[in-house]
Enzyme design. Structure first.
Site, PDB file in Angstrom:
ATOM      1  N   HIS A 296       0.859  -1.191   0.000  1.00  0.00           N
ATOM      2  CA  HIS A 296       0.000   0.000   0.000  1.00  0.00           C
ATOM      3  C   HIS A 296       0.893   1.239   0.000  1.00  0.00           C
ATOM      4  CE1 HIS A 296      -3.922   1.948   1.653  1.00  0.00           C
ATOM      5  NE2 HIS A 296      -3.178   2.850   1.026  1.00  0.00           N
TER       6      HIS A 296
ATOM      7  N   GLU B 117      -2.592  -1.574  -3.185  1.00  0.00           N
ATOM      8  CA  GLU B 117      -3.698  -0.842  -2.577  1.00  0.00           C
ATOM      9  C   GLU B 117      -3.398   0.652  -2.578  1.00  0.00           C
ATOM     10  OE1 GLU B 117      -4.904  -4.139   0.837  1.00  0.00           O
ATOM     11  OE2 GLU B 117      -3.773  -2.352   1.407  1.00  0.00           O
TER      12      GLU B 117
ATOM     13  N   HIS C 187      -8.025  -6.450   7.179  1.00  0.00           N
ATOM     14  CA  HIS C 187      -7.784  -5.451   8.225  1.00  0.00           C
ATOM     15  C   HIS C 187      -8.019  -6.082   9.598  1.00  0.00           C
ATOM     16  CE1 HIS C 187      -6.738  -1.165   8.753  1.00  0.00           C
ATOM     17  NE2 HIS C 187      -7.193  -1.390   9.970  1.00  0.00           N
TER      18      HIS C 187
END
EC number: 2.6.99.2
Length: 237
Positions: free
Chosen positions: A43, A70, A190
């Site tokens: 990310h 991401e 997450h």
């Protein structure tokens, strides 16, 4: 079978703390794959506080499973994705100063915008996933964006799991069932860990992939990276 994509952001955080190349991010990615990871997730953020844009370019050259990138689709992020063309792009509406991702997209308010981004990324051969809260209205509206998949934001599930697993899971199962009905693929991520992952996996229909970083790297400090990846894989069997 649900695939495990290992998020290596925290490896980059550790590397950047000393300004050198220890640990070697690319070698860790290769080792994760060798130890059983079925994908690598990164990310890159605008401030490059962990994953750098150059890391993404370098990873694309060596990752042999799937590279999942991401991020918030800013012009710089989209330019990087056009250059690298990862197997999957996960769109996350995080602010530049966010410590970590903390909310899913409003696919009603941003539907036209997301449609444009999804169309652009699918045209260059990327599979697209949209980060979502387990909100049925948002899942339903995601269909109109043309996204291939959604990724359910599982922080709330992880926080509530210890008190009442069934209640924690309920909105996620409803969202998963709707996604399956609509023909949208399903990812999740997450705060998933060795305590809560198996239950999620067993009860979410059509779960194709989980991306896990922080908890997995923390566990690896005690258990070793190879053993930890194998333990997470077992939760998905």
């Amino acid at each position: 079978m649900t695939k495990l994509s290992v998020n290596i952001n925290k490896i980059a955080t550790l590397r950047n703390a000393r300004g050198h190349n220890r640990p070697d991010l690319l070698q860790v990615a290769l080792d994760c794959e060798r130890f059983g990871a079925q994908g690598i997730t990164v990310h890159p953020r605008p401030d490059e506080r962990h994953i750098r844009y150059q890391d993404v370019r370098d990873l694309k050259k060596i990752v042999t499973t799937e590279l999942n990138v991401e991020g918030n689709p800013t012009p710089d992020f989209l330019a990087l994705v056009h250059e690298v063309r990862p197997e999957q792009v996960t769109l996350v509406p995080d602010a530049p100063d966010a410590i970590t991702s903390n909310a899913g997209w409003d696919t009603i308010e941003h539907q036209i915008y997301l449609l444009g981004v999804v169309t652009e990324l699918k045209a260059i051969g990327c599979r697209v996933s949209i980060f979502l809260d387990p909100d049925l209205a948002m899942v339903k509206a995601a269909l109109a964006t043309g996204t291939d998949r959604i990724e359910l934001y599982t922080e709330a599930y992880a926080q509530q799991y210890a008190q009442n697993p069934a209640a924690a899971l309920a909105p996620y199962r409803a969202a998963a069932e709707l996604a399956k009905e609509l023909g949208i693929g399903l990812n999740a991520g997450h705060d998933l860990d060795l305590e809560n992952l198996a239950y999620l996996h067993q009860n979410l229909p059509g779960l194709e992939e989980v991306s896990i970083g922080h908890a997995l790297i923390c566990d690896a400090l005690y258990l070793g990276l190879e053993n930890t990846i194998q333990l997470y894989r077992r939760q998905l069997q």
